[in-house]
Design a protein around this motif. Structure first.
Motif, PDB file in Angstrom:
ATOM      1  N   GLU A 221      23.458  -1.673  31.883  1.00 22.76           N
ATOM      2  CA  GLU A 221      23.720  -1.228  30.520  1.00 22.76           C
ATOM      3  C   GLU A 221      24.459   0.105  30.403  1.00 22.76           C
ATOM      4  OE1 GLU A 221      20.557  -1.518  27.722  1.00 22.76           O
ATOM      5  OE2 GLU A 221      19.506  -3.091  28.839  1.00 22.76           O
ATOM      6  N   ARG A 228      33.386   2.721  28.922  1.00 26.92           N
ATOM      7  CA  ARG A 228      32.801   1.781  27.956  1.00 26.92           C
ATOM      8  C   ARG A 228      32.806   2.371  26.551  1.00 26.92           C
ATOM      9  NH1 ARG A 228      27.387  -0.603  30.710  1.00 26.92           N
ATOM     10  NH2 ARG A 228      27.400  -1.834  28.786  1.00 26.92           N
ATOM     11  N   ALA A 232      34.653   0.597  23.474  1.00 28.89           N
ATOM     12  CA  ALA A 232      33.905   0.285  22.250  1.00 28.89           C
ATOM     13  C   ALA A 232      34.546   0.946  21.035  1.00 28.89           C
ATOM     14  CB  ALA A 232      32.447   0.741  22.399  1.00 28.89           C
ATOM     15  N   ASP A 261      27.566  -0.839  16.236  1.00 30.97           N
ATOM     16  CA  ASP A 261      26.278  -0.625  16.923  1.00 30.97           C
ATOM     17  C   ASP A 261      26.496  -0.332  18.399  1.00 30.97           C
ATOM     18  OD1 ASP A 261      25.009  -1.088  14.550  1.00 30.97           O
ATOM     19  OD2 ASP A 261      24.463  -3.173  15.003  1.00 30.97           O
ATOM     20  N   SER A 262      27.431  -1.056  19.015  1.00 30.08           N
ATOM     21  CA  SER A 262      27.707  -0.845  20.433  1.00 30.08           C
ATOM     22  C   SER A 262      28.254   0.555  20.692  1.00 30.08           C
ATOM     23  CB  SER A 262      28.704  -1.898  20.934  1.00 30.08           C
ATOM     24  OG  SER A 262      29.059  -1.667  22.279  1.00 30.08           O
ATOM     25  N   TYR A 263      29.207   0.976  19.872  1.00 27.19           N
ATOM     26  CA  TYR A 263      29.801   2.305  20.052  1.00 27.19           C
ATOM     27  C   TYR A 263      28.761   3.397  19.818  1.00 27.19           C
ATOM     28  CZ  TYR A 263      32.518   6.504  19.147  1.00 27.19           C
ATOM     29  OH  TYR A 263      32.996   7.788  19.167  1.00 27.19           O
ATOM     30  N   LYS A 265      25.495   3.288  20.201  1.00 27.38           N
ATOM     31  CA  LYS A 265      24.537   3.336  21.306  1.00 27.38           C
ATOM     32  C   LYS A 265      25.161   3.951  22.553  1.00 27.38           C
ATOM     33  CE  LYS A 265      21.730   0.311  24.255  1.00 27.38           C
ATOM     34  NZ  LYS A 265      21.289  -1.085  24.508  1.00 27.38           N
TER      35      LYS A 265
END
Length: 345
Positions: A221, A228, A232, A261-263, A265
């Motif tokens: 993760e 990442r 994102a 949400d991905s960015y 987190k």
């Protein structure tokens, strides 16, 4: 066995403990062109050696072990290791088959002998030894009882000693792992293992059990966080550009939620990692503190590196190895290199 040695391993030097046990329980083969092995002492359950790597002239102590089956028979081995640990100044490795595990979850198929495991733990604590990190299967031996009562199978050990320029990084807990949705369940599932022994040893065992699971979580993760985060952010901006053209589009609004949400987190995880590495109070700087954190990390790295030092004799020491020896010699002179310890009853 001697015929096998003469046929296939004649270029190697052979050391055994036949004089200590009729069965010659331990054989050591070494390549004399690579290492110089000197036997310091031996017994029924061990051979203690000095090992010199010829190319680098680095010397270590190695104790090769094949412990006896019964716990009461191993007491003599533990006391011997205690004696060997007193006053040692060289790196020391103990390798082989100890015929006992540190924890009950490292053995299956039989009832663990708690007294034997506790004796083993006490010995390691006294000697200042710790379980070496490893990769591969947890279980390294099988008695193959279904095949034959006299057949057993041991997994080989390949020990790699890093060069001077390659330092092994210690395990470090990263605060960003707590952001994972499965973090609490992961800790709850594996924290119950390793409850045997004293409180300090129990805590050490729990942390050791969690280490491989945390590393797997990090790899799955949180690896390559900076890249990442960039990816994102790019996906999120694409969605927001599309929303600028159709601000009332419900499909686009729903489509934006996942990259947002991905960015969020990943960016939060990156900030936690930088904050932890920089070891500074959280300051509201521009660019979400990123530039400030990177600058702080660079300053800390430069401050934490000692490139040269003058020792007690006035000699100017340069390089990692000479600086390390200067510190070691200073504290040996200051604190001494031997201490009085009580033996295991």
């Amino acid at each position: 066995m001697k015929a096998v040695y003469k046929g296939r391993f004649r270029q190697f030097s052979l050391v055994t403990n036949y004089e200590s046990h009729p069965g010659g329980r331990i054989w050591i083969l070494s390549n004399p062109s690579t290492v110089q092995l000197t036997v310091l002492c031996k017994g029924t359950q061990f051979i203690h050696c000095s090992l010199l790597h010829i190319a680098t002239q680095n010397r270590v102590l190695v104790t090769f072990i094949y412990a006896l089956n019964r716990a009461i028979e191993r007491i003599e081995l533990w006391k011997t290791l205690q004696d060997l640990s007193v006053g040692k100044t060289l790196p020391w490795m103990c390798l082989g088959d100890f015929n006992v595990s540190l924890n009950s979850d490292e053995r299956v198929g039989c009832v663990p002998h708690e007294r034997g495991m506790q004796d083993f733990r006490d010995c390691l604590h006294y000697c200042g030894l710790s379980d070496h990190p490893y990769t591969g299967g947890l279980f390294t031996w099988h008695n193959k009882q279904m095949a034959s009562p006299r057949i057993s199978d041991h997994a080989p050990i390949l020990l790699t000693i890093p060069s001077e320029g390659h330092l092994i990084k210690p395990f470090k807990y990263l605060n960003c792992w707590a952001l994972s949705d499965g973090f609490q369940n992961l800790v709850s599932q594996y924290w119950t293992h390793g409850n045997l022994g004293g409180k300090i040893f129990s805590l050490f065992s729990k942390l050791r059990n969690m280490r491989k699971h945390f590393k797997q979580l990090d790899s799955t993760e949180f690896s390559g966080l900076t890249q990442r985060v960039t990816e994102a952010k790019s996906k999120l901006m694409d969605c927001q550009v599309a929303l600028q053209l159709s601000p009332l589009s419900k499909p686009l609004l729903l489509q934006e939620k996942l990259p947002l949400d991905s960015y969020t987190k990943l960016k939060s995880a990156e900030i936690r990692v930088l904050f932890q590495r920089a070891k500074v109070q959280h300051l509201q700087q521009s660019d979400a503190n990123t530039k400030y954190f990177y600058a702080s990390i660079a300053v800390r790295n430069s401050r934490n590196t000692i490139g040269a030092i003058t020792d007690a004799q006035g000699k100017h020491c340069l390089g990692q190895k000479e600086v390390a020896h200067a510190f070691l010699n200073y504290y040996k002179d200051l604190l001494g290199s031997t201490e009085t310890r009580a033996a295991i009853p």
